[in-house]
Write an enzyme that holds these catalytic residues in place. Structure first.
Site, PDB file in Angstrom:
ATOM      1  N   ASP A 553       0.849  -1.185   0.000  1.00  0.00           N
ATOM      2  CA  ASP A 553       0.000   0.000   0.000  1.00  0.00           C
ATOM      3  C   ASP A 553       0.886   1.237   0.000  1.00  0.00           C
ATOM      4  O   ASP A 553       2.064   1.181   0.363  1.00  0.00           O
ATOM      5  CB  ASP A 553      -0.931   0.008   1.217  1.00  0.00           C
ATOM      6  CG  ASP A 553      -2.017   1.072   1.103  1.00  0.00           C
ATOM      7  OD1 ASP A 553      -2.354   1.438  -0.042  1.00  0.00           O
ATOM      8  OD2 ASP A 553      -2.531   1.550   2.130  1.00  0.00           O
ATOM      9  N   GLU A 591       8.948   6.828  -8.288  1.00  0.00           N
ATOM     10  CA  GLU A 591       8.172   5.605  -8.392  1.00  0.00           C
ATOM     11  C   GLU A 591       8.277   4.831  -7.088  1.00  0.00           C
ATOM     12  O   GLU A 591       9.362   4.541  -6.595  1.00  0.00           O
ATOM     13  CB  GLU A 591       8.674   4.740  -9.555  1.00  0.00           C
ATOM     14  CG  GLU A 591       8.377   5.340 -10.915  1.00  0.00           C
ATOM     15  CD  GLU A 591       6.911   5.269 -11.276  1.00  0.00           C
ATOM     16  OE1 GLU A 591       6.149   4.663 -10.528  1.00  0.00           O
ATOM     17  OE2 GLU A 591       6.531   5.834 -12.313  1.00  0.00           O
ATOM     18  N   ASP A 623      -2.737  -2.542  -3.297  1.00  0.00           N
ATOM     19  CA  ASP A 623      -3.827  -1.588  -3.104  1.00  0.00           C
ATOM     20  C   ASP A 623      -4.393  -1.151  -4.444  1.00  0.00           C
ATOM     21  O   ASP A 623      -3.678  -1.051  -5.439  1.00  0.00           O
ATOM     22  CB  ASP A 623      -3.313  -0.367  -2.337  1.00  0.00           C
ATOM     23  CG  ASP A 623      -4.405   0.653  -2.105  1.00  0.00           C
ATOM     24  OD1 ASP A 623      -5.546   0.252  -1.893  1.00  0.00           O
ATOM     25  OD2 ASP A 623      -4.114   1.861  -2.159  1.00  0.00           O
ATOM     26  N   HIS A 757      -1.484  -1.088   4.805  1.00  0.00           N
ATOM     27  CA  HIS A 757      -2.173   0.199   4.933  1.00  0.00           C
ATOM     28  C   HIS A 757      -1.947   0.796   6.324  1.00  0.00           C
ATOM     29  O   HIS A 757      -1.668   1.989   6.455  1.00  0.00           O
ATOM     30  CB  HIS A 757      -3.668   0.003   4.676  1.00  0.00           C
ATOM     31  CG  HIS A 757      -4.497   1.209   4.983  1.00  0.00           C
ATOM     32  ND1 HIS A 757      -4.551   2.313   4.149  1.00  0.00           N
ATOM     33  CD2 HIS A 757      -5.297   1.504   6.042  1.00  0.00           C
ATOM     34  CE1 HIS A 757      -5.341   3.227   4.678  1.00  0.00           C
ATOM     35  NE2 HIS A 757      -5.800   2.757   5.824  1.00  0.00           N
TER      36      HIS A 757
END
Length: 782
Positions: A553, A591, A623, A757
């Site tokens: 994530d 990136e 994600d 997350h």
């Protein structure tokens, strides 16, 4: 031809760039393509190729030896309806695309439209023109039509309308056209666009006690699904403050006084979206000009006008402050409860509102006339789909196993009194509290001692310390916080996650102020403490051996120069109960997979150290990204994952799957049982009709909700060399929804992704630095 060098195959269905095809070469090319594909049937890899007929794509599916379909078969069938309506067109429906050229050239788009539309008798009343391309539902007599118009200044203009394409209903250009046309229908119904969705300002729901207004609306999208072109539509709500920005500023001045008013006001308002009701348009507040007054002037056309006189010329209906900006409202629990009574619709009310809305379109004469011009209409009924209910899982905890009620998807009661799989003893720990929270601290310590025994979690008496209630005193402690102020929490976590790596637990004193719930609260706190020390709570049966589950994530840290924060977590054992976690911080625009490549390499080395072998199969749950970014996920991120694997050794080639997880979706499903409209039961899988033809995707309803409509999770397998059948992939994904240690119930997401997350959120919100490497093998962020 096969994909260009550098493009990745796998089971993900990748599109190539459309190329020109002459009419006489289509049949020959199709035959050649199919013959070539037949020769590629081998082993366990599945590769997709596309060929194009003119400007629209046709998907060629290769049937491999290990899989004949992208749909599963296991489970109990269940009949559902989806929030989709079919788009119906008259037979032989074609959209005609024309290029429009002007001589002399006309710079103004509005002028070009006016000159072209003077010829309604030739082009017809049904048309869509964007300034360069004209779409018509019928073909003009000639391939090239020359028209003549005259401007108001008497200048003659020649307009050449040239046919460039005949588009069938499934063309991507037609799909785009359908969405444009439907937005026109919504405007005909007097709905207002805010963001991507449309709302009805004439039917507001007012909550006067909180100065809030709710606009009901709909989120719509028209796409090509597996079974047909359909409109997916869901109920949406826009919550607005009914007070003006001026009222808000006046209230803020009363609260904070004059000294810090400008600073606090800018912090609260900049970045928010306001809506002006005199024109129903939205604006973002970028700055506040404190040195200006209403008497300052600005250019309006060729003349100067003051702000005061400008606003005299427009309606004085007050503006409305909305919550669609970059900074969300901070609603209290009471406000959220009042809002949920209007926005959290039960399945029967949600389905009834959707059906009524489509019915209203068909009843509105102007909207229906617009559809009739193009030979289009909507089905009157929601789409019927068949799902499957997967059987419930057995939970293994310590030396015991148990079943749970599949309708509630909760095993908190069943796990009581059973020892955990593994929990290291807690013998040396601190509890810190303020003087006013002494009683709560003592109650927590006593209750933890009671609930930890049956769990097999040995907790010794802690050292209890009283501290002063200010931020500086919290830098070296584990603490019962007197309030949920963010700065206090941040100071604790930053020190104990970076400078002095120590598992920590923060508890707000208000949480401990309910004696009747203290046992349940203490049990959850004890479980969290055991996790953070490396404990293992429960597991489910994972039949695949040497499997590594990876969750990825990203988070954007707005307080630290908008840096990108990538989090990667990876399972380390067969029971999926031990985890490696790594967070990387990168500069804005870099990136994210550049850093995660190194994180995955570290995870593989940790797996090798933990198991004395490397995983033979890796499944990555990433994600959710936008549909337009899927190609980038495969072509860039998968290659980075492969580079990480190659860095371990040239002979190491595990089977790899990459699955994109989407939670915020508009798809809903309804279960009709004995005349009642209900949520689908937990464990429902949908992998037909509403899936996309170019994807290998499926939906899982993996949780039960007490209020409102359940939201499924969408899984899209964008790359796969695992050889797993759809049943296996769906079943494994469903199993992993049982393993989030913060909740003793199913979750609507894969726990590996949610661990990532939680880690990214903690670093982005509180720490703003990479956690200490000594915490890599612990779930310190739960």
């Amino acid at each position: 031809p096969p994909p260009a060098e550098g493009d990745l195959g796998g089971r993900g269905r990748q599109k190539g760039a459309p190329g020109p095809f002459s009419a006489e070469s289509k049949a020959k090319y199709k035959s050649t393509c199919i013959c070539f594909l037949c020769q590629m049937i081998c082993g366990h890899s599945l590769i997709f190729f596309f060929f194009f007929l003119e400007d629209y794509q046709v998907l060629c599916k290769i049937v491999c030896l290990h899989m004949c379909t992208f749909s599963g078969t296991t489970g109990t069938p269940i009949q559902l309806t989806a929030n989709c309506f079919r788009i119906l067109s008259r037979p032989q429906w074609v959209l005609y695309q024309y290029h429009v050229d002007f001589k002399p050239q006309m710079e103004s788009r509005r002028l070009r439209s006016a000159l072209l539309f003077q010829h309604e008798t030739t082009i017809g009343s049904a048309r869509t023109y964007d300034g360069a391309v004209l779409f018509l539902p019928h073909r003009l007599h000639n391939k090239e039509t020359v028209l003549h118009s005259m401007t108001r200044n008497g200048e003659n203009v020649q307009i050449t309308v040239t046919l460039t394409n005949e588009l069938p209903p499934t063309s991507p250009v037609c799909i785009q056209f359908y969405n444009i046309m439907f937005r026109r229908i919504l405007r005909i119904l007097n709905m207002q666009q805010i963001g991507r969705n449309y709302y009805n300002p004439s039917d507001p729901l007012n909550i006067p006690q909180h100065k809030l207004t709710i606009w009901p609306g709909f989120a719509t999208t028209i796409l090509q699904y597996e079974s047909a072109i359909m409109m997916c539509i869901d109920v949406s709500h826009r919550v607005l403050r009914s007070e003006t920005v001026l009222d808000f500023m006046a209230s803020l001045r009363q609260q904070c006084g004059n000294q810090r008013f400008t600073e606090i006001c800018a912090k609260e308002l900049i970045g928010l979206i306001i809506l002006t009701k005199y024109n129903n348009k939205t604006y973002r507040i970028d700055d506040i000009a404190w040195n200006h007054t209403p008497n300052n002037t600005f250019k309006r056309g060729e003349t100067d006008i003051s702000f005061k006189n400008y606003f005299k010329t427009v309606s004085v209906v007050p503006s409305t402050r909305g919550n669609s900006g970059g900074k969300p409202f901070s609603f209290k629990e009471m406000i959220m409860k009042d809002l949920s009574t209007h926005t959290r619709l039960t399945p029967d009310k949600r389905e009834e509102r959707l059906s009524r809305f489509v019915g209203n379109i068909q009843k509105d004469a102007e909207a229906q006339a617009e559809l009739d011009k193009w030979g289009l209409s909507f089905d009157k009924q929601l789409l019927n789909v068949t799902g499957r209910i997967l059987r419930g899982e057995t939970i293994f905890q310590g030396s015991r196993s148990y079943e749970y009620n599949p309708m509630t998807a909760d095993w908190a009661r069943e796990m009581r009194g059973l020892a955990l799989m593994q929990s290291p003893p807690l013998s040396n720990w601190l509890v810190l509290h303020t003087r006013r929270n002494y009683n709560e601290a003592q109650s927590l310590v006593q209750t933890l001692s009671k609930v930890s025994g049956p769990l097999g979690f040995r907790i010794q008496r802690p050292v209890v310390i009283e501290y002063d209630d200010h931020q500086e005193s919290l830098l070296r402690v584990v603490v019962i916080l007197s309030s949920n102020r963010k700065d206090k929490y941040d100071s604790v976590k930053k020190y104990l996650c970076v400078d002095c790596p120590t598992p920590s637990q923060c508890v707000v004193s208000r949480t401990l102020s309910r004696p009747q719930a203290l046992m349940a609260i203490a049990t959850k706190i004890a479980l969290q403490m055991a996790c953070k020390m490396g404990g293992e709570l429960w597991t489910v049966d994972i039949p695949l051996k040497q499997l590594m589950i990876v969750g990825i994530d990203c988070y954007h840290d707005t307080t630290a120069g908008k840096r990108s924060i990538g989090a990667l977590v990876a399972s380390l054992n067969q029971s999926m109960s031990r985890w490696f976690s790594k967070c990387v911080l990168q500069h804005r625009g870099q990136e994210i997979m550049d850093g995660l490549k190194m994180a995955l390499t570290a995870a593989l080395k940790d797996y090798l150290k933990f198991n004395k072998c490397l995983p033979s199969r890796i499944i990555v749950y990433r994600d959710g990204v936008g549909d337009g970014q899927l190609h980038g996920v495969v072509n860039y991120e998968v290659s980075q994952i492969m580079d990480s694997i190659k860095s371990i050794g040239q002979d190491y080639e595990p089977k790899l799957s990459v699955v994109v997880v989407k939670k915020r979706i508009s798809s809903r499903f309804f279960y009709h049982n004995n005349g009642n409209v209900l949520n689908p039961p937990p464990g429902t899988v949908i992998d037909t009709d509403v899936t996309r033809p170019e994807w290998y995707d499926f939906y899982i309803v993996s949780q039960a909700v007490q209020l409102g409509s359940v939201s499924p999770t969408h899984y899209n397998v964008v790359y796969d060399t695992s050889g797993l059948k759809p049943d296996h992939m769906q079943r494994l994904t469903y199993k992993l929804c049982h393993m989030y240690y913060n909740w003793q119930c199913w979750t609507h997401f894969i726990y590996s992704w949610f661990y990532a997350h939680k880690l990214a959120f903690l670093v982005g919100q509180s720490i703003h630095r990479e956690p200490n490497v000594e915490l890599d093998d612990y779930l310190f962020y739960l």
